[in-house]
Design an enzyme around this catalytic site. Structure first.
Site, PDB file in Angstrom:
ATOM      1  N   ASP A  43       0.833  -1.211   0.000  1.00 44.62           N
ATOM      2  CA  ASP A  43       0.000   0.000   0.000  1.00 44.62           C
ATOM      3  C   ASP A  43       0.863   1.253   0.000  1.00 44.62           C
ATOM      4  O   ASP A  43       1.537   1.553   0.981  1.00 44.62           O
ATOM      5  CB  ASP A  43      -0.888   0.020   1.247  1.00 44.62           C
ATOM      6  N   TYR A  48       3.564   9.486  -0.735  1.00 40.36           N
ATOM      7  CA  TYR A  48       4.608   8.800   0.054  1.00 40.36           C
ATOM      8  C   TYR A  48       5.974   8.879  -0.636  1.00 40.36           C
ATOM      9  O   TYR A  48       6.988   8.575  -0.017  1.00 40.36           O
ATOM     10  CB  TYR A  48       4.262   7.319   0.302  1.00 40.36           C
ATOM     11  N   HIS A 106      -7.159   9.664  -2.273  1.00 38.84           N
ATOM     12  CA  HIS A 106      -6.646   9.687  -0.893  1.00 38.84           C
ATOM     13  C   HIS A 106      -7.619  10.335   0.095  1.00 38.84           C
ATOM     14  O   HIS A 106      -7.739   9.904   1.236  1.00 38.84           O
ATOM     15  CB  HIS A 106      -5.305  10.440  -0.888  1.00 38.84           C
ATOM     16  N   TRP A 184      -6.444   1.424   7.589  1.00 35.26           N
ATOM     17  CA  TRP A 184      -5.099   1.996   7.775  1.00 35.26           C
ATOM     18  C   TRP A 184      -4.879   2.181   9.277  1.00 35.26           C
ATOM     19  O   TRP A 184      -5.839   2.231  10.048  1.00 35.26           O
ATOM     20  CB  TRP A 184      -4.870   3.251   6.936  1.00 35.26           C
ATOM     21  N   LYS A 229       2.313  -1.445   9.253  1.00 33.60           N
ATOM     22  CA  LYS A 229       3.689  -1.103   8.859  1.00 33.60           C
ATOM     23  C   LYS A 229       4.617  -1.394  10.039  1.00 33.60           C
ATOM     24  O   LYS A 229       4.270  -1.120  11.190  1.00 33.60           O
ATOM     25  CB  LYS A 229       3.730   0.387   8.488  1.00 33.60           C
ATOM     26  N   GLU A 238       5.257 -11.470  12.361  1.00 30.89           N
ATOM     27  CA  GLU A 238       4.149 -11.576  13.323  1.00 30.89           C
ATOM     28  C   GLU A 238       2.833 -11.102  12.687  1.00 30.89           C
ATOM     29  O   GLU A 238       1.807 -11.762  12.787  1.00 30.89           O
ATOM     30  CB  GLU A 238       4.476 -10.594  14.441  1.00 30.89           C
TER      31      GLU A 238
HETATM   32  N1  LIG Z   1      -5.206   6.364   3.493  1.00 31.57           N
HETATM   33  C1  LIG Z   1      -4.630   7.093   4.430  1.00 31.57           C
HETATM   34  O1  LIG Z   1      -4.950   8.278   4.619  1.00 31.57           O
HETATM   35  C2  LIG Z   1      -3.581   6.461   5.290  1.00 31.57           C
HETATM   36  C3  LIG Z   1      -3.167   7.114   6.473  1.00 31.57           C
HETATM   37  C4  LIG Z   1      -2.202   6.502   7.265  1.00 31.57           C
HETATM   38  C5  LIG Z   1      -1.674   5.263   6.898  1.00 31.57           C
HETATM   39  N2  LIG Z   1      -2.073   4.652   5.741  1.00 31.57           N
HETATM   40  C6  LIG Z   1      -1.534   3.336   5.329  1.00 31.57           C
HETATM   41  O2  LIG Z   1      -1.667   2.417   6.423  1.00 31.57           O
HETATM   42  C7  LIG Z   1      -0.394   1.870   6.736  1.00 31.57           C
HETATM   43  C8  LIG Z   1      -0.306   1.501   8.202  1.00 31.57           C
HETATM   44  O3  LIG Z   1      -0.574   2.610   9.010  1.00 31.57           O
HETATM   45  P1  LIG Z   1       0.503   3.282   9.973  1.00 31.57           P
HETATM   46  O4  LIG Z   1       1.863   2.937   9.504  1.00 31.57           O
HETATM   47  O5  LIG Z   1       0.172   4.715  10.064  1.00 31.57           O
HETATM   48  O6  LIG Z   1       0.205   2.650  11.408  1.00 31.57           O
HETATM   49  P2  LIG Z   1       0.130   1.175  12.047  1.00 31.57           P
HETATM   50  O7  LIG Z   1       0.411   0.134  11.048  1.00 31.57           O
HETATM   51  O8  LIG Z   1      -1.098   1.124  12.859  1.00 31.57           O
HETATM   52  O9  LIG Z   1       1.285   1.236  13.133  1.00 31.57           O
HETATM   53  C9  LIG Z   1       2.618   1.221  12.850  1.00 31.57           C
HETATM   54  C10 LIG Z   1       3.326   1.271  14.202  1.00 31.57           C
HETATM   55  O10 LIG Z   1       3.136   0.031  14.899  1.00 31.57           O
HETATM   56  C11 LIG Z   1       4.388  -0.552  15.203  1.00 31.57           C
HETATM   57  N3  LIG Z   1       4.265  -2.000  14.971  1.00 31.57           N
HETATM   58  C12 LIG Z   1       3.956  -2.634  13.813  1.00 31.57           C
HETATM   59  N4  LIG Z   1       3.873  -3.952  13.995  1.00 31.57           N
HETATM   60  C13 LIG Z   1       4.119  -4.174  15.308  1.00 31.57           C
HETATM   61  C14 LIG Z   1       4.177  -5.351  16.103  1.00 31.57           C
HETATM   62  N5  LIG Z   1       3.936  -6.548  15.593  1.00 31.57           N
HETATM   63  N6  LIG Z   1       4.467  -5.211  17.424  1.00 31.57           N
HETATM   64  C15 LIG Z   1       4.717  -3.990  17.963  1.00 31.57           C
HETATM   65  N7  LIG Z   1       4.687  -2.844  17.251  1.00 31.57           N
HETATM   66  C16 LIG Z   1       4.386  -2.938  15.929  1.00 31.57           C
HETATM   67  C17 LIG Z   1       5.378   0.093  14.266  1.00 31.57           C
HETATM   68  O11 LIG Z   1       6.595   0.210  14.915  1.00 31.57           O
HETATM   69  P3  LIG Z   1       7.985  -0.141  14.190  1.00 31.57           P
HETATM   70  O12 LIG Z   1       7.974   0.476  12.825  1.00 31.57           O
HETATM   71  O13 LIG Z   1       8.993   0.403  15.113  1.00 31.57           O
HETATM   72  O14 LIG Z   1       7.984  -1.624  14.094  1.00 31.57           O
HETATM   73  C18 LIG Z   1       4.778   1.493  14.052  1.00 31.57           C
HETATM   74  O15 LIG Z   1       5.174   2.344  15.100  1.00 31.57           O
HETATM   75  C19 LIG Z   1       0.578   2.966   6.284  1.00 31.57           C
HETATM   76  O16 LIG Z   1       1.915   2.524   6.186  1.00 31.57           O
HETATM   77  C20 LIG Z   1      -0.049   3.391   4.979  1.00 31.57           C
HETATM   78  O17 LIG Z   1       0.278   2.479   3.954  1.00 31.57           O
HETATM   79  C21 LIG Z   1      -3.037   5.247   4.953  1.00 31.57           C
END
Ligand SMILES: NC(=O)c1ccc[n+]([C@@H]2O[C@H](COP(=O)([O-])OP(=O)(O)OC[C@H]3O[C@@H](n4cnc5c(N)ncnc54)[C@H](OP(=O)(O)O)[C@@H]3O)[C@@H](O)[C@H]2O)c1
Length: 282
Positions: A43, A48, A106, A184, A229, A238
């Site tokens: 994604d 980005y 978006h 997300w 992510k 995991e």
């Molecule tokens: N459409 C939109 O407007 C929008 C907005 C935001 C995001 N997104 C998409 O959604 C994706 C995911 O969202 P996000 O990156 O904002 O947040 P997320 O996936 O909810 O959280 C990522 C956080 O969780 C930690 N993490 C991940 N797996 C873990 C695990 N198994 N155990 C402990 N900690 C863990 C990561 O830390 P570490 O990196 O230190 O492991 C990071 O700090 C984005 O990358 C993007 O592609 C879309």
């Protein structure tokens, strides 16, 4: 891996890789590592700035293109009938691909209906295998789907969804219109101390899983696609290994109690945020 079938029959993996805030110089290796772990959904978004490196990773992986599901997103400066078509072609050029699997708008702001008509054209031409929206609340989903000039309904709505912000009305609305939900920030970006939450920790011990796996599995069982992510290989592993257990009805209900009913990441309804998005440079 389990899959959701979109309204047009396309199958989309239920766990994918988020690449928001992954710098371009790290993206290729990040995506290659995830593909090795079995991830097949990536994604990204034009904002980005890492689409090029994703294209490189796909080619370098040797995995057939048809087995990888690529999502990207268009942003406001390209929101018009012509603009959305040009911007779709721009993404394909940057990634070096003939098609993307899913193109999203978006944010439902500015001329998004004009852009939507542009996406409908790109879909018909085969440049996008599926098209959808992101960040739509239930009123906007209903508005798009009830608009007579909209010929193809969004197949996906990608919104913030995790145990603290469950968006149950949005989920129901999407179900009613045959739209698949994609979460997300399925781990709430680590906020509200999610990984130490008492209820989630108690449940995680019962299943011998981590809190992250419980939070992701909970969305999967609601029929929601997740795209977490992580910077770490062991966490990527995991996050995708969540198909060998099932949360009981009682545990699903227990997690429902965690809903605070709003986001603590971004207030999409705040006029200051809307202004920020309209002026965002990338
Ligand atoms: N459409 C939109 O407007 C929008 C907005 C935001 C995001 N997104 C998409 O959604 C994706 C995911 O969202 P996000 O990156 O904002 O947040 P997320 O996936 O909810 O959280 C990522 C956080 O969780 C930690 N993490 C991940 N797996 C873990 C695990 N198994 N155990 C402990 N900690 C863990 C990561 O830390 P570490 O990196 O230190 O492991 C990071 O700090 C984005 O990358 C993007 O592609 C879309």
């Amino acid at each position: 891996m389990e899959f959701k079938t979109l309204a047009n029959g396309i199958k989309m993996p239920m766990v994918g890789l988020g690449v928001f805030k992954v710098s371009p110089n790290k993206t290729k290796n990040y995506v290659l590592a995830a593909l090795k772990q079995g991830y097949r959904l990536i994604d990204t978004a034009q904002t980005y700035k890492n689409e090029k490196e994703i294209g490189e990773a796909i080619r370098e992986s040797g995995i057939p293109r048809k087995d990888i599901f690529i999502t990207t997103k268009l942003f406001l400066p390209d929101y018009s009938f012509e603009g959305a078509q040009e911007a779709t072609k721009r993404s394909l050029d940057i990634m070096g691909l003939n098609y993307v699997d899913l193109m999203l708008l978006h944010h439902p702001m500015a001329d998004y209906l004009g852009a939507w008509r542009g996406l409908e054209n790109m879909y018909k031409e085969g440049a996008c295998k599926a098209i959808g929206m992101s960040n739509c609340f239930p009123n906007t989903i209903a508005d798009i789907c009830e608009t007579q000039t909209v010929k193809i309904k969004p197949m996906i709505n990608q919104v913030e969804m995790h145990p603290f912000n469950q968006q149950n009305l949005n989920l129901k609305t999407m179900e009613n219109y045959g739209i698949i939900s994609e979460a997300w920030a399925p781990l709430n970006e680590g906020k509200r101390n999610i990984f130490k939450n008492t209820i989630l920790t108690k449940i995680s011990k019962k299943y011998n899983k981590t809190v992250a796996q419980i939070a992701l599995r909970w969305n999967i069982q609601r029929g929601v696609i997740v795209i977490p992510k992580s910077d770490y290989d062991y966490q990527l592993k995991e996050n995708i290994n969540i198909f060998d257990f099932k949360l009981s009805y009682a545990d699903m209900k227990e997690i429902e109690k965690l809903d605070i009913g709003h986001s603590e990441i971004v207030d999409l309804l705040n006029p200051k945020f809307v202004k920020y998005i309209h002026n965002f440079k990338y």
